[in-house]
Design a protein around this motif. Structure first.
Motif, PDB file in Angstrom:
ATOM      1  N   LEU A 192      -7.235  36.952  73.966  1.00 51.64           N
ATOM      2  CA  LEU A 192      -7.734  35.777  74.674  1.00 51.64           C
ATOM      3  C   LEU A 192      -7.880  34.633  73.692  1.00 51.64           C
ATOM      4  O   LEU A 192      -8.332  34.831  72.563  1.00 51.64           O
ATOM      5  CB  LEU A 192      -9.090  36.079  75.321  1.00 51.64           C
ATOM      6  CG  LEU A 192      -9.102  37.227  76.336  1.00 51.64           C
ATOM      7  CD1 LEU A 192     -10.533  37.502  76.786  1.00 51.64           C
ATOM      8  CD2 LEU A 192      -8.220  36.906  77.525  1.00 51.64           C
ATOM      9  N   ALA A 193      -7.494  33.435  74.111  1.00 50.15           N
ATOM     10  CA  ALA A 193      -7.588  32.275  73.225  1.00 50.15           C
ATOM     11  C   ALA A 193      -7.740  31.012  74.069  1.00 50.15           C
ATOM     12  O   ALA A 193      -7.718  31.062  75.299  1.00 50.15           O
ATOM     13  CB  ALA A 193      -6.344  32.188  72.344  1.00 50.15           C
ATOM     14  N   ARG A 194      -7.887  29.892  73.393  1.00 46.09           N
ATOM     15  CA  ARG A 194      -7.931  28.569  74.036  1.00 46.09           C
ATOM     16  C   ARG A 194      -6.954  27.674  73.301  1.00 46.09           C
ATOM     17  O   ARG A 194      -6.836  27.737  72.083  1.00 46.09           O
ATOM     18  CB  ARG A 194      -9.329  27.963  73.983  1.00 46.09           C
ATOM     19  CG  ARG A 194     -10.312  28.687  74.894  1.00 46.09           C
ATOM     20  CD  ARG A 194     -11.627  27.935  75.009  1.00 46.09           C
ATOM     21  NE  ARG A 194     -12.513  28.653  75.910  1.00 46.09           N
ATOM     22  CZ  ARG A 194     -12.615  28.413  77.219  1.00 46.09           C
ATOM     23  NH1 ARG A 194     -11.899  27.452  77.760  1.00 46.09           N
ATOM     24  NH2 ARG A 194     -13.426  29.110  77.976  1.00 46.09           N
ATOM     25  N   ASP A 195      -6.270  26.824  74.058  1.00 43.30           N
ATOM     26  CA  ASP A 195      -5.333  25.905  73.419  1.00 43.30           C
ATOM     27  C   ASP A 195      -6.070  24.685  72.884  1.00 43.30           C
ATOM     28  O   ASP A 195      -7.302  24.605  72.967  1.00 43.30           O
ATOM     29  CB  ASP A 195      -4.194  25.524  74.375  1.00 43.30           C
ATOM     30  CG  ASP A 195      -4.653  24.768  75.607  1.00 43.30           C
ATOM     31  OD1 ASP A 195      -5.764  24.185  75.618  1.00 43.30           O
ATOM     32  OD2 ASP A 195      -3.878  24.734  76.585  1.00 43.30           O
ATOM     33  N   SER A 196      -5.336  23.737  72.330  1.00 39.56           N
ATOM     34  CA  SER A 196      -5.955  22.568  71.706  1.00 39.56           C
ATOM     35  C   SER A 196      -6.710  21.690  72.707  1.00 39.56           C
ATOM     36  O   SER A 196      -7.544  20.877  72.313  1.00 39.56           O
ATOM     37  CB  SER A 196      -4.897  21.727  70.982  1.00 39.56           C
ATOM     38  OG  SER A 196      -3.899  21.294  71.894  1.00 39.56           O
ATOM     39  N   ASN A 197      -6.439  21.879  73.997  1.00 39.47           N
ATOM     40  CA  ASN A 197      -7.163  21.136  75.038  1.00 39.47           C
ATOM     41  C   ASN A 197      -8.345  21.928  75.589  1.00 39.47           C
ATOM     42  O   ASN A 197      -9.015  21.476  76.517  1.00 39.47           O
ATOM     43  CB  ASN A 197      -6.214  20.775  76.188  1.00 39.47           C
ATOM     44  CG  ASN A 197      -5.148  19.812  75.752  1.00 39.47           C
ATOM     45  OD1 ASN A 197      -5.410  18.878  74.998  1.00 39.47           O
ATOM     46  ND2 ASN A 197      -3.926  20.037  76.196  1.00 39.47           N
ATOM     47  N   GLY A 198      -8.579  23.110  75.049  1.00 43.22           N
ATOM     48  CA  GLY A 198      -9.693  23.938  75.498  1.00 43.22           C
ATOM     49  C   GLY A 198      -9.372  24.820  76.693  1.00 43.22           C
ATOM     50  O   GLY A 198     -10.259  25.470  77.240  1.00 43.22           O
TER      51      GLY A 198
ATOM     52  N   ASP B  43       7.947  43.245  72.660  1.00 41.64           N
ATOM     53  CA  ASP B  43       9.317  43.338  72.158  1.00 41.64           C
ATOM     54  C   ASP B  43       9.674  42.164  71.248  1.00 41.64           C
ATOM     55  O   ASP B  43      10.758  41.602  71.335  1.00 41.64           O
ATOM     56  CB  ASP B  43      10.279  43.447  73.337  1.00 41.64           C
ATOM     57  CG  ASP B  43      11.659  43.949  72.940  1.00 41.64           C
ATOM     58  OD1 ASP B  43      11.763  44.654  71.905  1.00 41.64           O
ATOM     59  OD2 ASP B  43      12.630  43.629  73.646  1.00 41.64           O
ATOM     60  N   GLY B  44       8.726  41.758  70.408  1.00 35.88           N
ATOM     61  CA  GLY B  44       8.962  40.678  69.455  1.00 35.88           C
ATOM     62  C   GLY B  44       8.874  39.274  70.038  1.00 35.88           C
ATOM     63  O   GLY B  44       9.091  38.298  69.329  1.00 35.88           O
ATOM     64  N   ARG B  45       8.568  39.165  71.310  1.00 38.40           N
ATOM     65  CA  ARG B  45       8.445  37.856  71.954  1.00 38.40           C
ATOM     66  C   ARG B  45       6.995  37.605  72.339  1.00 38.40           C
ATOM     67  O   ARG B  45       6.255  38.535  72.626  1.00 38.40           O
ATOM     68  CB  ARG B  45       9.315  37.796  73.217  1.00 38.40           C
ATOM     69  CG  ARG B  45      10.790  37.959  72.895  1.00 38.40           C
ATOM     70  CD  ARG B  45      11.618  38.040  74.148  1.00 38.40           C
ATOM     71  NE  ARG B  45      11.357  39.337  74.778  1.00 38.40           N
ATOM     72  CZ  ARG B  45      11.653  39.616  76.030  1.00 38.40           C
ATOM     73  NH1 ARG B  45      12.178  38.710  76.817  1.00 38.40           N
ATOM     74  NH2 ARG B  45      11.414  40.817  76.523  1.00 38.40           N
ATOM     75  N   THR B  46       6.604  36.335  72.336  1.00 35.28           N
ATOM     76  CA  THR B  46       5.231  35.953  72.658  1.00 35.28           C
ATOM     77  C   THR B  46       5.226  34.921  73.776  1.00 35.28           C
ATOM     78  O   THR B  46       6.089  34.053  73.828  1.00 35.28           O
ATOM     79  CB  THR B  46       4.524  35.376  71.413  1.00 35.28           C
ATOM     80  OG1 THR B  46       4.527  36.377  70.389  1.00 35.28           O
ATOM     81  CG2 THR B  46       3.088  35.000  71.711  1.00 35.28           C
ATOM     82  N   ALA B  47       4.231  35.031  74.657  1.00 39.95           N
ATOM     83  CA  ALA B  47       4.064  34.064  75.740  1.00 39.95           C
ATOM     84  C   ALA B  47       2.578  33.802  75.932  1.00 39.95           C
ATOM     85  O   ALA B  47       1.746  34.679  75.702  1.00 39.95           O
ATOM     86  CB  ALA B  47       4.671  34.586  77.037  1.00 39.95           C
ATOM     87  N   ARG B  48       2.271  32.579  76.338  1.00 37.91           N
ATOM     88  CA  ARG B  48       0.904  32.220  76.713  1.00 37.91           C
ATOM     89  C   ARG B  48       0.818  32.265  78.232  1.00 37.91           C
ATOM     90  O   ARG B  48       1.572  31.589  78.925  1.00 37.91           O
ATOM     91  CB  ARG B  48       0.566  30.813  76.238  1.00 37.91           C
ATOM     92  CG  ARG B  48       0.364  30.713  74.758  1.00 37.91           C
ATOM     93  CD  ARG B  48      -0.043  29.311  74.378  1.00 37.91           C
ATOM     94  NE  ARG B  48      -0.335  29.227  72.966  1.00 37.91           N
ATOM     95  CZ  ARG B  48      -0.889  28.178  72.389  1.00 37.91           C
ATOM     96  NH1 ARG B  48      -1.182  27.096  73.098  1.00 37.91           N
ATOM     97  NH2 ARG B  48      -1.146  28.190  71.096  1.00 37.91           N
ATOM     98  N   LEU B  49      -0.112  33.063  78.729  1.00 34.96           N
ATOM     99  CA  LEU B  49      -0.280  33.237  80.163  1.00 34.96           C
ATOM    100  C   LEU B  49      -1.527  32.478  80.607  1.00 34.96           C
ATOM    101  O   LEU B  49      -2.644  32.886  80.325  1.00 34.96           O
ATOM    102  CB  LEU B  49      -0.410  34.727  80.504  1.00 34.96           C
ATOM    103  CG  LEU B  49       0.663  35.641  79.893  1.00 34.96           C
ATOM    104  CD1 LEU B  49       0.356  37.092  80.209  1.00 34.96           C
ATOM    105  CD2 LEU B  49       2.041  35.255  80.366  1.00 34.96           C
ATOM    106  N   TYR B  50      -1.293  31.349  81.240  1.00 33.30           N
ATOM    107  CA  TYR B  50      -2.380  30.546  81.798  1.00 33.30           C
ATOM    108  C   TYR B  50      -2.528  30.901  83.266  1.00 33.30           C
ATOM    109  O   TYR B  50      -1.599  31.428  83.886  1.00 33.30           O
ATOM    110  CB  TYR B  50      -2.034  29.054  81.710  1.00 33.30           C
ATOM    111  CG  TYR B  50      -2.024  28.485  80.314  1.00 33.30           C
ATOM    112  CD1 TYR B  50      -3.137  27.851  79.807  1.00 33.30           C
ATOM    113  CD2 TYR B  50      -0.887  28.571  79.516  1.00 33.30           C
ATOM    114  CE1 TYR B  50      -3.134  27.302  78.529  1.00 33.30           C
ATOM    115  CE2 TYR B  50      -0.864  28.030  78.239  1.00 33.30           C
ATOM    116  CZ  TYR B  50      -1.994  27.400  77.755  1.00 33.30           C
ATOM    117  OH  TYR B  50      -1.977  26.864  76.497  1.00 33.30           O
TER     118      TYR B  50
END
Length: 76
Positions: A44-50, A59-66
């Protein structure tokens, strides 16, 4: 009105699995197995806009799930 499933967070987990499947272009059942086998790392994280998101790696790939959106990392 549809009745909510009585299992805790069932709807939310189902949506997360669906987002993982979509983000990585895999079938829903394959996403379930990958999560069960710990082949999907999540944090879990927050982007630069909060805005909160789940960062998923598979499998070596990353995605942000909003909530309502998926942002994939571009390959280098």
């Amino acid at each position: 009105m549809t009745e909510r499933d009585p299992r805790e967070m069932y709807t939310e987990i189902g949506a997360l699995i669906g987002a993982i499947a979509e983000a990585f272009g895999i079938a829903h059942d394959d996403a379930v197995r990958a999560v069960e086998q710990n082949r999907v790392a999540m944090s879990l994280a927050r982007d630069s806009n909060g805005n909160p998101f789940v960062e998923a790696t598979y499998d070596g790939r990353t995605a942000r799930l909003y909530q309502g959106a998926i942002k994939r990392e571009r390959p280098v």
